[in-house]
Design an enzyme around this catalytic site. Structure first.
Site, mmCIF file in Angstrom:
data_model
loop_
_atom_site.group_PDB
_atom_site.id
_atom_site.type_symbol
_atom_site.label_atom_id
_atom_site.label_comp_id
_atom_site.label_asym_id
_atom_site.label_seq_id
_atom_site.Cartn_x
_atom_site.Cartn_y
_atom_site.Cartn_z
ATOM 1 N N GLU A 290 0.838 -1.206 0.000
ATOM 2 C CA GLU A 290 0.000 0.000 0.000
ATOM 3 C C GLU A 290 0.870 1.250 0.000
ATOM 4 O O GLU A 290 0.522 2.252 -0.616
ATOM 5 C CB GLU A 290 -0.964 0.006 1.193
ATOM 6 C CG GLU A 290 -1.964 -1.149 1.218
ATOM 7 C CD GLU A 290 -2.716 -1.342 -0.089
ATOM 8 O OE1 GLU A 290 -2.885 -0.361 -0.830
ATOM 9 O OE2 GLU A 290 -3.112 -2.482 -0.391
ATOM 10 N N ALA B 87 -19.007 -10.994 -13.272
ATOM 11 C CA ALA B 87 -19.750 -10.143 -12.335
ATOM 12 C C ALA B 87 -18.900 -8.974 -11.856
ATOM 13 O O ALA B 87 -19.340 -8.176 -11.045
ATOM 14 C CB ALA B 87 -20.224 -10.971 -11.136
ATOM 15 N N GLY B 88 -17.662 -8.883 -12.333
ATOM 16 C CA GLY B 88 -16.795 -7.793 -11.896
ATOM 17 C C GLY B 88 -16.226 -7.067 -13.092
ATOM 18 O O GLY B 88 -16.696 -7.234 -14.214
ATOM 19 N N TYR C 138 -13.225 -7.292 -14.559
ATOM 20 C CA TYR C 138 -11.988 -7.838 -15.112
ATOM 21 C C TYR C 138 -12.107 -8.431 -16.510
ATOM 22 O O TYR C 138 -11.165 -9.068 -16.978
ATOM 23 C CB TYR C 138 -11.424 -8.913 -14.176
ATOM 24 C CG TYR C 138 -10.656 -8.355 -13.011
ATOM 25 C CD1 TYR C 138 -9.260 -8.289 -13.046
ATOM 26 C CD2 TYR C 138 -11.301 -7.857 -11.895
ATOM 27 C CE1 TYR C 138 -8.543 -7.763 -11.997
ATOM 28 C CE2 TYR C 138 -10.594 -7.321 -10.836
ATOM 29 C CZ TYR C 138 -9.215 -7.275 -10.889
ATOM 30 O OH TYR C 138 -8.505 -6.752 -9.854
HETATM 31 ZN ZN LIG Z 1 -2.403 -2.808 -5.007
#
Ligand SMILES: [Zn+2]
Length: 727
Positions: A512, A646-647, A649
């Site tokens: 992150e 469903a996403g 990608y």
């Molecule tokens: Zn990431």
């Protein structure tokens, strides 16, 4: 609200930074905090009531102003006035930024300080926010204005040209360039696709939840660890077995990952492993006459996407997806996947052989006939025997304060920045949240909040980086410095014991932070291309995965891993285990991703109704050389491949591997100069900062990569890091 916890003296801040911070202390202003639209938010003023009462006001204003802008553009068209960047892009950006600032902080709080009231207030406004985005993104007048700007793009700088091109492309992909019956058909298909995706996802969810297996004999749970027994007993209690206990059962097994994955890994009952595995891979496939059948949805979704692509002028949906990505063409993606497949395949075969050998040593009858439901089990056995890595036992070596010192020290070394704790200088949303500043030669460059601990019940799980403020210039030309939210979910300190992290949590923090560095070290002043903005989706994980590599670097890891009480360094053998664990079963893991990526890509390029093959037949054809254990007959994996059905990608699953190639190759630039060679490491680090971390979306990612690496990316480093070459 008054100064709200910001250091009142202001003496510790230099002018640029204080501009940003003090703008939040306008006590005399009548503007509600939630609509301020600039500066660091005063989180405590962003209440559910503020959301309910002021977001509608904001949306009404934004809609009015968008209407006014459209009118102005219309007027310019009819009077033949030439449009300028500042007449089109700047007002659009300002509208977008006001929404991003206000809605961004609401969404942020919804993730980190959730309450039923806030959730409800957020949900109630969401549709209006989405609607505004659709309206702006499909505005014919704005599209025409952008086209006009593009016709004179020789007057724009390269960053502006890229921002404009991306904006136009996104609008085109929303169908704004279509008209008449084509547009109607496009909109109807978009609507149907959205419904189909939702239905697909719901059917996977229902099929997952609809299957349970009640285990009541001690022999049924042979081998399961205490934590899983706990979970299974708890599931029993929730299902009505009030007396269920971890010791005596009954235990309720299900197909959700937290129960399914460890069961396959630890259960000594091969028959039960088979039963649960078969149920899992056949979810939502209508097997045994179930109504939950995603097969027809898959064909319909693929057909509609193909039609949409052709309406937009592309040959297939893979081309639509790639239009907005770093990868140039399907051929380029195929080539990369083939390189990884060829390297991973023999390794995966050898790994399977090693599992069979392990089973044979234990006298297991399945040694000569390993099935998919045996793989996790024997992999876990072999892992334990090979390098007994106990992830819990490493925690004392990773107290958060030391890990932060290690991370910040690394950033100082590589990028020449200083990171200083600045707690108290910015309002926070929870007492555990910390605020830091990034300085460059003593000059403020950026800031970030770190919210490290899990707070079950009010904070979303997982880890993420989000934008609080994006680098830009305010109307009077003063710089707005970027500020990031860095959110993790590790265990909080207990008494005098600091937060002790698992190695995985350390990797997550570094990951992150890598996103955060790209956001914060950007030198681009145009917010649409600053930091992560405008960076192609398959390139955006470069800095984050790059930072993870340093967790395995001896100097970095051994420098920070010290026992929080005794100060002892991490034992050498534990370091070696961490290295070994990184590549354990690496062939199988790579091959699995290649299989998914190829299936996704080819379904969206090769398959069409009437092509003589079902999607499932195409998948099995691909499986022939991308799996070492062929899918069993019951395997209907496509019916639960939510990422692509469903996403978001679709024809983009390959991005995981694409970005990993970039990050591994970037790290290998440091390996090449020698990880012990301090001067060269620093030089290479500066170059990484001046290219990948600085340029954001202002340049083509291929050019950015080449500016850092001196050449186009190569998969060699990833293949080596994944343990796929003989050493
Ligand atoms: Zn990431």
């Amino acid at each position: 609200m008054d100064s709200c916890g910001i250091c009142p003296s202001g003496s510790r801040r230099s002018p640029a930074f204080s501009l940003m911070v003090t703008s939040s202390s306008s006590s005399t202003s009548a503007i509600p905090e939630i609509l301020r639209g600039e500066g660091l938010p005063v989180f405590e003023a962003i209440t559910p009531e503020a959301v309910s009462s002021h977001i509608p006001e904001l949306m009404a204003q934004l809609n009015d102003e968008l209407g006014a802008l459209e009118q102005q553009l219309d007027h310019s068209f009819s009077s033949g006035t030439a449009l300028s960047w500042s007449a089109v892009m700047e007002p659009l950006q300002r509208l977008g930024e006001r929404l991003r600032w206000s809605w961004g902080v609401v969404s942020h709080l919804n993730g980190v300080c959730n309450s039923p009231e806030l959730r409800e207030a957020h949900a109630a406004q969401q549709a209006a926010v989405v609607q505004f985005g659709n309206r702006a993104g499909q505005s014919q007048l704005i599209y025409r204005a952008l086209e006009q700007l593009q016709a004179h793009q020789d007057q724009l700088d390269p960053a502006q040209q890229r921002i404009l091109a991306a904006e136009l492309r996104d609008m085109q992909l929303r169908g704004v360039g279509l008209s008449g019956a084509d547009q109607e058909a496009f909109n109807a298909a978009s609507q149907e696709l959205a419904e189909l995706s939702t239905r697909f996802g719901n059917q996977v969810l229902d099929a997952t939840n609809g299957w349970t297996l009640r285990l009541s004999e001690r022999a049924d749970v042979d081998g399961l660890p205490a934590s899983l027994l706990d979970q299974l007993a708890q599931a029993s209690r929730q299902a009505g077995d009030a007396e269920a206990t971890a010791e005596n059962g009954p235990w309720l097994l299900g197909l959700d990952m937290p129960r399914f994955a460890p069961f396959l890994k630890y259960s000594r009952r091969r028959d039960l492993r088979e039963q649960v595995y078969r149920a899992h891979v056949s979810r939502a496939s209508g097997k045994d006459g179930s109504e939950l059948n995603n097969w027809p949805l898959i064909e319909r979704i693929l057909s509609l996407r193909g039609e949409q692509a052709r309406r937009l002028g592309y040959a297939n949906w893979a081309e639509v997806s790639l239009a907005a990505k770093m990868a140039d063409s399907e051929a380029a993606v195929e080539a990369l996947l083939e390189e990884l497949r060829a390297a991973a395949y023999p390794v995966a075969q050898a790994e399977l052989q090693a599992l069979a050998d392990c089973a044979r040593r234990h006298g297991a009858p399945e040694a000569d006939d390993l099935q998919p439901w045996d793989v996790s089990f024997w992999a876990e056995k072999l892992r334990q025997e090979s390098f007994e890595l106990d992830s819990e036992a490493l925690r004392p070596y990773f107290p958060l304060p030391r890990v932060l010192d290690g991370l910040f020290g690394l950033c100082e070394r590589l990028f020449g920045i200083t990171i200083a704790a600045s707690d108290g200088e910015a309002p926070v949303w929870h007492p555990d949240v910390r605020f830091f500043r990034i300085l460059d030669n003593g000059q403020p460059l950026a800031g970030f909040y770190l919210d490290p601990y899990s707070r079950p019940g009010s904070k979303r799980g997982g880890a993420w980086m989000d934008e609080c403020l994006v680098r830009s210039r305010s109307a009077d030309g003063t710089p707005v410095l970027p500020v990031a939210y860095l959110i993790c979910n590790q265990s909080p300190p207990v008494g005098d014991t600091p937060s002790l992290m698992t190695f995985e949590e350390v990797e997550t923090l570094f990951h992150e932070f890598g996103h955060g560095l790209q956001h914060m070290l950007t030198t681009v002043d145009r917010p649409q291309a600053a930091g992560i903005n405008g960076v192609e989706w398959d390139a955006v994980e470069l800095p984050s995965q790059f930072m993870e590599n340093w967790c395995y670097d001896r100097a970095t890891l051994m420098g920070m891993a010290r026992h929080w009480q005794s100060g002892e360094p991490l034992p050498e053998q534990e370091y070696r285990k961490l290295l070994a664990a990184r590549t354990f079963m690496g062939g199988a893991a790579t091959l699995r991703q290649v299989h998914f990526a190829l299936v996704d890509l080819r379904l969206h390029s090769q398959w069409q109704p009437g092509c003589g093959q079902t999607p499932e037949q195409l998948r099995r054809e691909i499986a022939a050389d991308t799996t070492v254990l062929a899918p069993i007959d019951d395997d209907a994996f496509l019916c639960s491949f939510g990422h692509i059905f469903a996403g978001g990608y679709a024809a983009g699953y390959y991005s995981y591997k694409w970005a990993e190639v970039l990050s591994a190759d970037a790290f290998s630039a440091f390996e090449e100069v020698g990880l012990e060679n301090e001067e060269k490491i620093r030089n290479t680090g500066r170059r990484f900062r001046d290219t990948v971390l600085s340029l954001g979306g202002s340049l083509d990612p291929k050019e950015v990569f080449e500016a850092f690496r001196g050449r186009q990316p190569s998969s060699d480093a990833l293949i080596r890091h994944s343990g796929l070459v003989a050493v």
